[in-house]
Design a protein around this motif. Structure first.
Motif, PDB file in Angstrom:
ATOM      1  N   LYS A  70      20.803  94.235  18.658  1.00  0.00           N
ATOM      2  CA  LYS A  70      22.241  94.499  18.638  1.00  0.00           C
ATOM      3  C   LYS A  70      23.012  93.361  19.312  1.00  0.00           C
ATOM      4  O   LYS A  70      24.047  92.913  18.807  1.00  0.00           O
ATOM      5  CB  LYS A  70      22.544  95.812  19.354  1.00  0.00           C
ATOM      6  N   VAL A  71      22.504  92.869  20.443  1.00  0.00           N
ATOM      7  CA  VAL A  71      23.153  91.774  21.164  1.00  0.00           C
ATOM      8  C   VAL A  71      23.117  90.498  20.329  1.00  0.00           C
ATOM      9  O   VAL A  71      24.114  89.779  20.213  1.00  0.00           O
ATOM     10  CB  VAL A  71      22.487  91.561  22.543  1.00  0.00           C
ATOM     11  N   ARG A  72      21.963  90.213  19.718  1.00  0.00           N
ATOM     12  CA  ARG A  72      21.832  88.996  18.918  1.00  0.00           C
ATOM     13  C   ARG A  72      22.782  89.023  17.711  1.00  0.00           C
ATOM     14  O   ARG A  72      23.486  88.060  17.440  1.00  0.00           O
ATOM     15  CB  ARG A  72      20.397  88.832  18.434  1.00  0.00           C
ATOM     16  N   ARG A  73      22.838  90.153  17.024  1.00  0.00           N
ATOM     17  CA  ARG A  73      23.683  90.255  15.832  1.00  0.00           C
ATOM     18  C   ARG A  73      25.174  90.245  16.161  1.00  0.00           C
ATOM     19  O   ARG A  73      25.989  89.895  15.321  1.00  0.00           O
ATOM     20  CB  ARG A  73      23.338  91.519  15.057  1.00  0.00           C
ATOM     21  N   SER A  74      25.519  90.636  17.391  1.00  0.00           N
ATOM     22  CA  SER A  74      26.935  90.684  17.747  1.00  0.00           C
ATOM     23  C   SER A  74      27.557  89.290  17.823  1.00  0.00           C
ATOM     24  O   SER A  74      28.744  89.132  17.574  1.00  0.00           O
ATOM     25  CB  SER A  74      27.128  91.408  19.084  1.00  0.00           C
ATOM     26  N   VAL A  75      26.751  88.274  18.131  1.00  0.00           N
ATOM     27  CA  VAL A  75      27.320  86.931  18.251  1.00  0.00           C
ATOM     28  C   VAL A  75      26.816  85.954  17.201  1.00  0.00           C
ATOM     29  O   VAL A  75      27.393  84.881  17.033  1.00  0.00           O
ATOM     30  CB  VAL A  75      27.066  86.326  19.656  1.00  0.00           C
ATOM     31  N   GLU A  76      25.747  86.288  16.493  1.00  0.00           N
ATOM     32  CA  GLU A  76      25.223  85.357  15.486  1.00  0.00           C
ATOM     33  C   GLU A  76      26.231  85.084  14.370  1.00  0.00           C
ATOM     34  O   GLU A  76      26.305  83.970  13.870  1.00  0.00           O
ATOM     35  CB  GLU A  76      23.936  85.909  14.869  1.00  0.00           C
ATOM     36  N   GLY A  77      27.015  86.055  14.021  1.00  0.00           N
ATOM     37  CA  GLY A  77      27.961  85.896  12.924  1.00  0.00           C
ATOM     38  C   GLY A  77      29.267  85.224  13.308  1.00  0.00           C
ATOM     39  O   GLY A  77      30.120  85.005  12.451  1.00  0.00           O
ATOM     40  N   MET A  78      29.441  84.903  14.583  1.00  0.00           N
ATOM     41  CA  MET A  78      30.688  84.259  15.024  1.00  0.00           C
ATOM     42  C   MET A  78      30.805  82.854  14.460  1.00  0.00           C
ATOM     43  O   MET A  78      29.810  82.139  14.328  1.00  0.00           O
ATOM     44  CB  MET A  78      30.744  84.161  16.552  1.00  0.00           C
ATOM     45  N   LYS A  79      32.014  82.471  14.171  1.00  0.00           N
ATOM     46  CA  LYS A  79      32.273  81.137  13.677  1.00  0.00           C
ATOM     47  C   LYS A  79      32.046  80.128  14.802  1.00  0.00           C
ATOM     48  O   LYS A  79      32.567  80.287  15.902  1.00  0.00           O
ATOM     49  CB  LYS A  79      33.726  81.048  13.195  1.00  0.00           C
TER      50      LYS A  79
END
Length: 153
Positions: free
Chosen positions: A42-51
């Motif tokens: 959940k933590v990884r996916r929360s920021v992986e998609g950030m520009k």
């Protein structure tokens, strides 16, 4: 105003357009508690998609997330807190050998990973807690290193 300034304003192609300021490549270290692999995901996916994010690395035992990219640290923290619902803060620890007094009040933290102490940006916190006490003033007044401090000697 000179002639060259006047001519350059006449032929300025960027008039009316805002020039975007490029963000710097940064390494953002964040403290967030991760109990299980689901939390890690959940933590990884929360920021992986950030520009602007180049890479994300997790250290679950230290409760540390490292984000590298062209990002604003406060936007990363706020997005992670919003998406995960966890308590998120910028990494508050530094190696203990960087701090002058690692066991002073306000710097030493029991919850810190081994080898780390809390960052002390406040100059009052980074000094020893007893530095202004009367005991310290009297012991330094009669010091052999400062013979002129006492008029009795």
């Amino acid at each position: 105003m000179g002639v060259l300034d006047h001519v350059s304003e006449m032929f300025d192609c960027s008039h009316g357009h805002k020039i975007k300021k490029r963000k710097q490549l940064q390494t953002v270290e964040i403290k967030v508690k991760m109990d299980c692999q689901g939390c890690e995901r959940k933590v990884r996916r929360s920021v992986e998609g950030m520009k602007g994010v180049s890479s994300v690395s997790l250290e679950p035992k230290a409760s540390k997330v490292t984000v590298v990219g062209y990002v604003d640290p406060y936007k990363v923290v706020s997005r992670m807190a919003h998406r995960t619902g966890k308590k998120v803060e910028l990494w508050p620890y530094v190696p203990y050998d960087v701090v002058a007094h690692p066991y002073a009040a306000g710097v030493y933290d029991k919850k810190a990973p081994s080898g780390y102490v809390r960052r002390a940006d406040d100059p009052g916190v980074s000094q020893l807690a007893r530095a202004s006490s009367t005991e310290v003033r009297y012991t330094t007044a009669f010091s052999d290193e400062n013979p002129a401090a006492c008029v009795v000697m």
